[in-house]
Design a protein around this motif. Structure first.
Motif, short mmCIF file in Angstrom:
data_model
loop_
_atom_site.label_atom_id
_atom_site.label_comp_id
_atom_site.label_asym_id
_atom_site.label_seq_id
_atom_site.Cartn_x
_atom_site.Cartn_y
_atom_site.Cartn_z
N TYR A 53 -8.87 -18.60 20.59
CA TYR A 53 -9.35 -19.22 21.76
C TYR A 53 -8.08 -19.72 22.64
O TYR A 53 -7.09 -19.64 22.33
N TYR A 86 -6.99 -21.26 26.37
CA TYR A 86 -7.21 -22.13 27.85
C TYR A 86 -6.11 -22.28 28.65
O TYR A 86 -5.06 -22.68 27.87
N SER A 115 -11.83 -28.64 22.87
CA SER A 115 -13.34 -28.50 22.75
C SER A 115 -14.13 -28.18 24.08
O SER A 115 -13.71 -28.69 25.17
N SER A 116 -15.32 -27.83 24.17
CA SER A 116 -16.10 -27.87 25.46
C SER A 116 -16.08 -29.26 26.16
O SER A 116 -16.19 -29.55 27.33
N MET A 166 -15.44 -22.24 25.48
CA MET A 166 -14.64 -23.15 24.22
C MET A 166 -16.13 -23.68 23.38
O MET A 166 -16.99 -24.08 24.14
#
Length: 193
Positions: free
Chosen positions: A108, A110, A58-59, A127
């Motif tokens: 997503y 990262y 998550s962000s 995100m």
């Protein structure tokens, strides 16, 4: 006359069966032409389950990352990386995909980069926050009425009044019978000699 009527009914049934078989065969033959709107076989689709794969980041988790963190600290914040490579020992990749029937799939990615044992840089997709992601998971199915999860002040007062009216029964601790000795057990390991 009755024999003639039974013959015409059989003839009508056989012609209807032949027409139905012809429709089915033409539907099967039409699958390769790309006319899926006309093909009745494509009207019925099987149920496909939601497929969630990978580690969701998550962000809020990304906001906790700081250059100079150790590998265990990064693993504590983001979790175990989905992809680690012996050829790229200083890079961890976190990949997350979500596929649902009738909805465009979400993906997503990262990546975090280390120099030695310390976090040097990190980058990836924007995100979503945890609350944004949960709203994306909502599939609009209403399975039933969900009761309120918070009691109103009136409900709390009624519960207190009910509790005051009925005294809670306290269980007395169990006591060993009179004359009983405490149980002893043999040791689990042999004493060292």
């Amino acid at each position: 006359m009755p024999a003639k009527n039974s013959f015409s009914i059989r003839s009508a049934q056989s012609s209807a069966l032949a027409l139905f078989a012809g429709l089915l065969l033409s539907a099967c033959a039409g699958t390769s032409t790309g006319s899926s709107a006309i093909n009745p076989v494509n009207w019925i689709t099987p149920y496909k389950i939601d497929v969630i794969q990978g580690n969701f980041v998550s962000s809020e988790q990304v906001a906790l990352l700081k250059a100079g963190m150790t590998r265990p600290q990064v693993k504590e914040v983001l979790g175990t990386p989905l992809i680690t490579s012996i050829f790229h020992a200083d890079r961890w990749d976190y990949v997350f995909t979500f596929k649902r029937q009738g909805v465009q799939s979400q993906s997503y990615r990262y990546s975090v980069f280390f120099k030695g044992d310390r976090l040097e840089s990190f980058s990836g997709d924007d995100m979503p926050s945890e609350s944004e992601f949960i709203t994306r998971l909502d599939n609009q199915r209403k399975l039933g009425k969900v009761p309120a999860l918070q009691a109103t002040p009136e409900q709390l007062k009624a519960a207190e009044a009910q509790r005051g009216a009925k005294p809670a029964v306290q269980a007395a601790p169990l006591a060993a019978p009179a004359g009983a000795q405490a149980a002893t057990y043999p040791p689990l390991e042999r004493p060292a000699q």
